[in-house]
Design an enzyme around this catalytic site. Sequence first.
Site, mmCIF file in Angstrom:
data_model
loop_
_atom_site.group_PDB
_atom_site.id
_atom_site.type_symbol
_atom_site.label_atom_id
_atom_site.label_comp_id
_atom_site.label_asym_id
_atom_site.label_seq_id
_atom_site.Cartn_x
_atom_site.Cartn_y
_atom_site.Cartn_z
ATOM 1 N N ARG A 67 25.234 39.940 40.889
ATOM 2 C CA ARG A 67 25.493 41.088 41.764
ATOM 3 C C ARG A 67 26.362 42.121 41.054
ATOM 4 O O ARG A 67 26.133 43.331 41.164
ATOM 5 C CB ARG A 67 26.165 40.626 43.062
ATOM 6 N N LEU A 116 34.415 38.481 37.501
ATOM 7 C CA LEU A 116 34.480 39.680 38.335
ATOM 8 C C LEU A 116 33.337 39.646 39.339
ATOM 9 O O LEU A 116 32.182 39.859 38.977
ATOM 10 C CB LEU A 116 34.384 40.925 37.435
ATOM 11 N N HIS A 117 33.657 39.367 40.614
ATOM 12 C CA HIS A 117 32.569 39.292 41.593
ATOM 13 C C HIS A 117 32.978 39.682 43.008
ATOM 14 O O HIS A 117 32.120 39.923 43.845
ATOM 15 C CB HIS A 117 32.000 37.867 41.630
ATOM 16 N N ARG A 118 34.275 39.739 43.312
ATOM 17 C CA ARG A 118 34.696 39.982 44.690
ATOM 18 C C ARG A 118 34.283 41.371 45.170
ATOM 19 O O ARG A 118 34.391 42.357 44.444
ATOM 20 C CB ARG A 118 36.210 39.858 44.808
ATOM 21 N N ASP A 158 39.061 37.588 39.614
ATOM 22 C CA ASP A 158 39.257 37.829 41.048
ATOM 23 C C ASP A 158 38.790 36.626 41.868
ATOM 24 O O ASP A 158 38.523 36.739 43.061
ATOM 25 C CB ASP A 158 38.546 39.111 41.493
#
Length: 245
Positions: free
Chosen positions: A182, A146-148, A220
Amino acid sequence: MQLDINSGSHGSMTGRLLEEIEKICLTEQPNRLMIYGDTNSTLAGALTASKRHIPVAHIEAELCSFNMRMPEEINRILTDQVSDILFCPTDTAVKNLNNEGFANKPVQVLNVGDVMQNSSMFFAERAVKGEALNHVPAINFIVATLHRAENTDDPVRLKAIVDALNYIHKNILPVVLPLHPRTQKVVKSLGLTLEMLVLEPVGYLEMIWLLKHCSAVVSDSGGVQKEAFFFKNPCITMIDQIEWV
């Protein structure tokens, strides 16, 4: 060489990458710069080389989403424009380049297949369950990434994803989440609770092991989506548009 430039805004990261890549080009005097994908480092490498009159070869050229709100799309378009060799992974990518007029430009457009698949298959035979994966089950688990920005920058969307992953972990199968730094900051700032097996970011070999041995993937990432396909695992892709169709 590791530049260790990360976790900044798109502008700050790209600017710092331009500066550091130019230093390397001035020192090494390369005959050509070969760049991969559609990240900020891809664009920075392409811009640096073109301004220094160094030829550019782009691997994974023309994987377009046709969505200019995606930073990756902007990076890809600008990189293709300053490259003189375009290595495409699919027939669709070649068609997209031709539709953009590259057939009439002084460039080489080559369909070479997917080097990412070659890499995944090669290292899958060498990937082992290292110490970083000590608490991961041997089988019957789900890998999530999960990073987008379209997920992490939307609090409502991010909460829905976290709630869903928590539910899956408690009621269906264990969820293993190597957490992007992030994303970790955003999750903490929103006061969300991750009720699953959260790992520090893992290396490539560990990630290949996870993808090879899991039961399913929730991600993602376009790259992780592809790797799930390579290892014949079902994948739920958590973005509205993807370059890989």
